[in-house]
Write a protein that holds these residues in place. Structure first.
Motif, PDB file in Angstrom:
ATOM      1  N   ASN A   1       0.990  -1.287   0.001  1.00 16.61           N
ATOM      2  CA  ASN A   1      -0.048  -0.110  -0.264  1.00 16.61           C
ATOM      3  C   ASN A   1       0.935   1.144  -0.084  1.00 16.61           C
ATOM      4  O   ASN A   1       1.904   1.029   0.066  1.00 16.61           O
TER       5      ASN A   1
ATOM      6  N   ARG B   1       1.954   2.827   5.640  1.00 19.79           N
ATOM      7  CA  ARG B   1       1.855   1.999   6.694  1.00 19.79           C
ATOM      8  C   ARG B   1       1.625   2.842   7.941  1.00 19.79           C
ATOM      9  O   ARG B   1       2.421   3.710   8.164  1.00 19.79           O
TER      10      ARG B   1
ATOM     11  N   ASN C   1      -0.905  -2.033   6.955  1.00 20.44           N
ATOM     12  CA  ASN C   1      -1.025  -1.636   5.341  1.00 20.44           C
ATOM     13  C   ASN C   1      -2.262  -1.287   5.128  1.00 20.44           C
ATOM     14  O   ASN C   1      -2.394  -0.881   3.836  1.00 20.44           O
ATOM     15  N   GLY C   2      -3.151  -1.344   5.827  1.00 19.98           N
ATOM     16  CA  GLY C   2      -4.690  -1.335   5.635  1.00 19.98           C
ATOM     17  C   GLY C   2      -5.112  -2.516   5.068  1.00 19.98           C
ATOM     18  O   GLY C   2      -4.548  -3.630   5.140  1.00 19.98           O
TER      19      GLY C   2
ATOM     20  N   GLU D   1      -6.619  -5.421   2.352  1.00 23.07           N
ATOM     21  CA  GLU D   1      -6.414  -5.782   1.175  1.00 23.07           C
ATOM     22  C   GLU D   1      -7.546  -6.750   0.706  1.00 23.07           C
ATOM     23  O   GLU D   1      -7.577  -8.001   0.711  1.00 23.07           O
TER      24      GLU D   1
END
Length: 469
Positions: free
Chosen positions: A211, A214, A303-304, A306
């Motif tokens: 992404n 972070r 990282n979010g 996915e």
């Protein structure tokens, strides 16, 4: 719970008061000077305070921001005013509310050189540093702060309401020196504190990663200790009136205790020049009953989300991404509630001053000295401060004290402290036979527009003071 918190705020508000009182320090014909310096030089032989009215002192202050900065009715956007304040204010700025309500106060001469005083007072002290990093993160988000740490140590505050039982003794060693001490027993009503917190939140660019950014929380360790609150929160069906009654019932005998001392002296270098100093509330509070602690700790990075979008038939459920994410967060950033006893230091106060007298007069009777020189004009300077979690707060006060006659006295003062560099104060004490009444107001310029004032302080009281021949 919200209604109980409102009760706590209401209880705090009705007894608000102050700690350092430069306008009454070294006033030798007021018993309240013994509360600031038990070794002060005094010229009375007995006193009896009118219960609940011998000392009522209200004080509040804020460094870095005023109510006008936020709520100014000038047509500007309130959100922009908040942004301006948050840009200018620092994590070292603070808000404070202080209280001292004297419930009982008496004193009398003991022997040729001693004076014994005792009493009960109720005190409140609320002190909070501005939590700049958490506030900016909550209000503006992290979009404009990539790569910058948001420090959770900015969250730092203390608050307490307690009753103090005290007894002190003032002793004249000789014509030059007087010393004194005061023993205090603390009875805790309510306490909350959160200091020495740790941890940071940051957002980092990761161009080569899964992404663009972070997000990290590292070394988080935030603790809030409370005493006197859990029983109110946990009492099922407790009404506002019941919560208020419960708090009032603790006013004289709280659930937790502590002990402390005051120490002080006054030394007359010459007939005209004297120096003195004192420390107040060198003591501890032991919180063992009705205790509840809240701890938040851990580290986490992400990282979010996915998400994947596979083809699903009617019997297949979508992947619960949010539930999975919450489980990851809960495993890494944990919270726990405990009932561990804890100990807090009282906010130590200190004073040091010198004083020079002019316009000599002779008083034929004083229990300390057979013929006491009294100076109609007293010029002095006082340095005072209070220990706080991030270091002491302080102020310097210069004053002119005028004794008009045996029945009237006033003091004008100019102070510089962390609230203001133009703080003017006024005190007047008047006596009708043995009945005394006094009034003191600090930062009187701010009273012209309280919304623009960084601090305000008002103190008044009435009592009977005797000067036996």
């Amino acid at each position: 719970m919200q209604r109980i918190l409102l009760v706590l705020i209401f209880f705090v508000t009705i007894i608000c008061n102050g700690q350092n009182r430069p306008l009454l320090y070294n006033v030798d014909d007021l018993p309240q000077s013994l509360l600031q310096n038990p070794g002060a030089r005094i010229d009375f032989t007995r006193h009896v305070g009118i219960p609940f009215f011998s000392q009522i002192h209200l004080s509040a202050g804020s460094t870095g921001v005023t109510a006008y900065d936020i709520f100014a009715d000038d047509g500007s956007d309130v959100n922009q005013r908040v942004r301006n304040v948050m840009r200018d204010i620092t994590a070292g700025d603070y808000f404070s509310v202080n209280e001292q309500l004297e419930i009982l106060s008496v004193g009398w001469k003991m022997g040729d050189r001693g004076y014994f005083s005792t009493g009960i007072y109720q005190e409140l002290d609320v002190f909070a540093y501005f939590p700049k990093d958490p506030a900016v993160l909550a209000f503006e988000g992290n979009a404009n702060y990539i790569g910058q740490d948001f420090d959770f140590s900015d969250a730092n505050f203390t608050g307490e309401v307690l009753t103090v039982y005290h007894a002190g003794f003032n002793f004249k060693v000789d014509a030059k020196l007087s010393v004194g001490g005061r023993l205090k027993l603390y009875s805790g009503i309510f306490n909350v504190e959160s200091t020495d917190n740790e941890g940071v939140f940051r957002t980092i660019e990761t161009p080569g990663g899964p992404n663009f950014y972070r997000h990290e929380v590292s070394g988080l360790n935030v603790t809030v200790n409370t005493s006197g609150y859990a029983s109110l929160k946990n009492e099922e069906g407790m009404t506002v009136d019941q919560a208020a009654a419960e708090l009032m019932s603790r006013s004289l005998f709280g659930q937790n205790g502590g002990v402390g001392v005051d120490l002080g002296f006054n030394y007359r270098v010459t007939n005209q020049f004297s120096v003195n100093a004192s420390v107040q509330d060198l003591g501890l509070m032991f919180h063992q009953k009705d205790v509840e602690n809240y701890n938040y700790f851990g580290s986490f990075q992400t990282n979010g989300l996915e998400p994947l979008f596979p083809e699903l038939d009617n019997n297949e459920a979508t992947i619960p991404y949010w539930d999975i994410f919450e489980d990851r967060v809960d495993l890494s950033l944990q919270d726990e509630t405990t009932n561990n006893a804890y100990t807090t230091w009282r906010p130590l106060k200190y004073n040091a001053s010198f004083e020079f007298g002019t316009g000599k007069s002779i008083l034929p009777c004083d229990y300390l000295i057979s013929k006491k020189p009294r100076f109609m004009n007293l010029f002095g300077m006082l340095i005072s401060g209070v220990n706080r979690p991030k270091g002491p707060t302080y102020g310097v006060t210069a004053y002119w004290d005028r004794k008009v006659n045996d029945h009237l006295r006033f003091r004008l003062a100019y102070a510089v402290d962390e609230f203001s560099i133009t703080k003017l104060g006024f005190m007047m004490s008047s006596r009708f036979k043995n009945f005394n009444i006094y009034l003191a107001a600090n930062d009187i310029i701010g009273y012209t527009n309280l919304a623009k004032a960084n601090s305000a302080s008002l103190q008044l009281g009435m009592q009977f003071i005797f000067k036996d021949l």
